[in-house]
Design a protein around this motif. Structure first.
Motif, PDB file in Angstrom:
ATOM      1  N   PRO A 149      72.683  59.245  74.019  1.00  0.00           N
ATOM      2  CA  PRO A 149      72.709  59.379  72.550  1.00  0.00           C
ATOM      3  C   PRO A 149      72.945  60.805  72.063  1.00  0.00           C
ATOM      4  CG  PRO A 149      70.921  57.935  73.229  1.00  0.00           C
ATOM      5  CD  PRO A 149      71.453  58.569  74.478  1.00  0.00           C
ATOM      6  N   SER A 150      72.633  61.797  72.878  1.00  0.00           N
ATOM      7  CA  SER A 150      72.839  63.192  72.464  1.00  0.00           C
ATOM      8  C   SER A 150      73.813  63.911  73.392  1.00  0.00           C
ATOM      9  CB  SER A 150      71.499  63.937  72.449  1.00  0.00           C
ATOM     10  OG  SER A 150      70.878  63.887  73.741  1.00  0.00           O
ATOM     11  N   PHE A 159      79.446  55.228  72.847  1.00  0.00           N
ATOM     12  CA  PHE A 159      79.032  54.151  73.746  1.00  0.00           C
ATOM     13  C   PHE A 159      77.538  53.877  73.609  1.00  0.00           C
ATOM     14  CE2 PHE A 159      77.593  52.679  77.966  1.00  0.00           C
ATOM     15  CZ  PHE A 159      78.417  51.592  78.148  1.00  0.00           C
ATOM     16  N   ALA A 160      76.745  54.944  73.423  1.00  0.00           N
ATOM     17  CA  ALA A 160      75.289  54.785  73.282  1.00  0.00           C
ATOM     18  C   ALA A 160      74.930  53.943  72.066  1.00  0.00           C
ATOM     19  CB  ALA A 160      74.616  56.150  73.197  1.00  0.00           C
ATOM     20  N   LEU A 167      67.458  52.260  70.545  1.00  0.00           N
ATOM     21  CA  LEU A 167      67.410  53.649  70.115  1.00  0.00           C
ATOM     22  C   LEU A 167      66.227  53.898  69.180  1.00  0.00           C
ATOM     23  CD1 LEU A 167      71.210  54.257  69.351  1.00  0.00           C
ATOM     24  CD2 LEU A 167      69.956  54.749  71.459  1.00  0.00           C
ATOM     25  N   THR A 168      65.741  55.125  69.195  1.00  0.00           N
ATOM     26  CA  THR A 168      64.663  55.505  68.282  1.00  0.00           C
ATOM     27  C   THR A 168      65.243  55.733  66.885  1.00  0.00           C
ATOM     28  OG1 THR A 168      64.940  57.878  68.674  1.00  0.00           O
ATOM     29  CG2 THR A 168      63.510  56.671  70.202  1.00  0.00           C
ATOM     30  N   ARG A 172      69.057  57.010  65.937  1.00  0.00           N
ATOM     31  CA  ARG A 172      69.943  56.261  65.044  1.00  0.00           C
ATOM     32  C   ARG A 172      70.421  57.140  63.889  1.00  0.00           C
ATOM     33  NH1 ARG A 172      66.616  50.559  64.266  1.00  0.00           N
ATOM     34  NH2 ARG A 172      66.768  49.823  66.427  1.00  0.00           N
ATOM     35  N   SER A 173      69.498  57.882  63.296  1.00  0.00           N
ATOM     36  CA  SER A 173      69.868  58.744  62.168  1.00  0.00           C
ATOM     37  C   SER A 173      70.873  59.798  62.592  1.00  0.00           C
ATOM     38  CB  SER A 173      68.612  59.417  61.590  1.00  0.00           C
ATOM     39  OG  SER A 173      67.730  58.453  61.060  1.00  0.00           O
ATOM     40  N   ALA A 174      70.655  60.367  63.790  1.00  0.00           N
ATOM     41  CA  ALA A 174      71.565  61.406  64.278  1.00  0.00           C
ATOM     42  C   ALA A 174      72.955  60.847  64.514  1.00  0.00           C
ATOM     43  CB  ALA A 174      71.001  62.024  65.560  1.00  0.00           C
ATOM     44  N   LEU A 175      73.046  59.652  65.040  1.00  0.00           N
ATOM     45  CA  LEU A 175      74.346  59.050  65.315  1.00  0.00           C
ATOM     46  C   LEU A 175      75.064  58.648  64.023  1.00  0.00           C
ATOM     47  CD1 LEU A 175      73.319  56.936  68.428  1.00  0.00           C
ATOM     48  CD2 LEU A 175      74.877  58.895  68.419  1.00  0.00           C
ATOM     49  N   LEU A 176      74.303  58.204  63.047  1.00  0.00           N
ATOM     50  CA  LEU A 176      74.905  57.849  61.756  1.00  0.00           C
ATOM     51  C   LEU A 176      75.457  59.083  61.040  1.00  0.00           C
ATOM     52  CD1 LEU A 176      72.274  55.250  60.515  1.00  0.00           C
ATOM     53  CD2 LEU A 176      74.705  54.780  60.924  1.00  0.00           C
TER      54      LEU A 176
END
Length: 496
Positions: A149-150, A159-160, A167-168, A172-176
């Motif tokens: 994720p990071s 892909f993550a 996911l925590t 999720r917030s970081a990926l969004l």
């Protein structure tokens, strides 16, 4: 454009008798490195397929496979379940698309040695076409859950997003909000089901997979729920929303009284049920509803015992292949000590059960508990494994014989059993008399015949006879009891 590759079945069907013999030699444990290298160089695709796909290989042969000029041969090795995945990973930058596709596809769910090194997965994600990545998740190591994720590579972060539910909230917030547009799109695509407005906007008005998915897993607005209640597309719509975690509690109470037993059964699995609702479902007219509520986590053992539930043994009891770390030891102990067989079956899934609980469940009165323990626990005792095999006739029955403690002594007496799968037990024993093995090599059942052809106590004379048998030549040539002069003659055909 490349031609579509022939299937493994088609390659084998096209193989003539000499090729099938040599394919057997490729699996013979007495065949040395020089023989294996000679087989790798032969013209038969069936021989090279068997050699590269169906066994472990010495380092020298592995090196030769990796540089073999035929891409199909390399592709066989790319999905070999018997080889160290780190060896398969050496094909990650192969020049041919088929080899790379087979590596990404991997051996499949039924094989434990499938996890590729993390750096190999990253390389695949960053260099392969997306069309080859559909089943890559089977080969992703668990450690990737914490790093992907990071990860600095955007394609890896994208892909993550595919395991969004794991996911925590911070991840999720970081990926969004990721700086990469592709990552943000993947995150939005995977997270949008949690947006009630999105679900309401895109929910299909016809029965289809997308509607099923959203009704079961999407965040449901009040308007969507009321539409389903008022005008369901199909009766199953109510059962779908009954299991959705976002369903309002007042609607849950309404569905608990629905005339459809499938709906009530789904409701019975909800943890939010009140004591009054649980009591009502415990006396439901439908046995499936009563059975579902009988394993509710809020019930006491006395309350479970008072319910007239039904437990069937007419189902598949198989392997789950879930690591012990994924189970809660305290919960598994609680389940194992329960008076309810379905909870004890859940405990029997856990491969990390301690010895005292293994001993307890090995003697359980419920056949499902015993077979599940036999299928899933690495220390299931030999007596339990054999007894479970003899009693259980379900789809995954033979896999019991692959468990670590399955007994192989004193099984010759099963050679005369009416059930062909029980007759096969006799061929697991190294002490089975040669005459019995020879008799079973002519058995009416093809699996029994094949097992007999591989048995090390099959007489050399019978083995040589089977080398001329279209069906069993492959098995006979793989038998380590094949006389060395005969093996040498088969290998000599490579130079012919």
């Amino acid at each position: 454009m490349s031609h579509r590759p022939r299937t493994a079945e088609a390659i084998w069907q096209a193989a003539d008798l000499p090729a099938r013999r040599l394919a057997g030699v490729a699996l013979n444990p007495t065949a040395g490195t020089d023989v294996l290298l000679g087989l790798l160089a032969c013209d038969s695709a069936a021989v090279r397929m068997t050699l590269c796909r169906d066994r472990d290989l010495p380092e020298e042969v592995v090196n030769a496979v990796l540089t073999h000029p035929d891409h199909r041969t390399r592709s066989f090795f790319a999905a070999n379940p018997h080889i160290d995945p780190a060896q398969r990973a050496r094909l990650v930058d192969d020049a041919h698309w088929l080899v790379r596709a087979r590596l990404a596809q991997g051996p499949g769910f039924s094989h434990g040695r499938s996890e590729l090194p993390e750096h190999t997965v990253v390389r695949i994600l960053t260099t392969y076409d997306r069309e080859h990545l559909d089943t890559l998740y089977r080969q992703v190591p668990r450690s990737a859950r914490w790093t992907f994720p990071s990860h600095p590579e955007p394609k890896v972060r994208a892909f993550a997003c595919d395991w969004w539910s794991e996911l925590t909230p911070r991840e999720r917030s970081a990926l969004l909000a990721d700086p990469d547009e592709e990552v943000r799109e993947h995150a939005l695509r995977n997270g949008r089901d949690l947006d009630p407005e999105y679900v309401e906007r895109v929910l299909p008005d016809r029965a289809c997979h997308a509607r099923t998915h959203l009704l079961m897993h999407g965040a449901l607005s009040r308007r969507v729920v009321e539409q389903v209640l008022a005008a369901p597309v199909g009766r199953e719509d109510l059962a779908m929303i009954a299991g959705n975690p976002s369903l309002p509690l007042d609607v849950l109470a309404l569905l608990a009284r629905d005339p459809d037993p499938q709906v009530r059964e789904t409701v019975a699995g909800r943890p939010e049920l009140t004591a009054e609702q649980r009591r009502a479902l415990a006396t439901d007219t439908d046995s499936a509803v009563r059975t579902r509520i009988s394993v509710h986590p809020a019930l006491t053992e006395e309350e479970r015992a008072a319910i007239d539930y039904r437990v069937s043994s007419d189902e598949t009891f198989g392997r789950f292949d879930i690591p012990a770390r994924m189970y809660d030891p305290a919960r598994s102990r609680h389940y194992a000590l329960s008076g309810h067989p379905l909870l004890r079956r859940r405990a029997a899934h856990d491969p990390g059960l301690p010895p005292d609980l293994v001993a307890r469940l090995s003697c359980d009165a419920d056949p499902g508990v015993r077979v599940l323990l036999a299928q899933n626990h690495p220390q299931a005792p030999a007596e339990l494994l054999l007894d479970s095999f003899l009693a259980y006739t379900g789809r995954e029955r033979w896999s019991l014989t692959t468990r670590p403690n399955f007994p192989t002594e004193d099984l010759a007496g099963y050679a005369g059993a009416a059930d062909p799968m029980v007759r096969r037990l006799a061929l697991l024993s190294p002490q089975t008399p040669p005459g019995t093995v020879a008799q079973l090599s002519a058995d009416p059942d093809p699996d029994v015949r094949a097992d007999a052809a591989r048995h090390p106590r099959l007489s050399p004379r019978r083995l040589v006879e089977l080398l001329d048998d279209e069906e069993l030549a492959h098995e006979a040539a793989a038998n380590p009891a094949l006389p060395p002069p005969v093996l040498d003659r088969l290998v000599a055909a490579l130079d012919g």
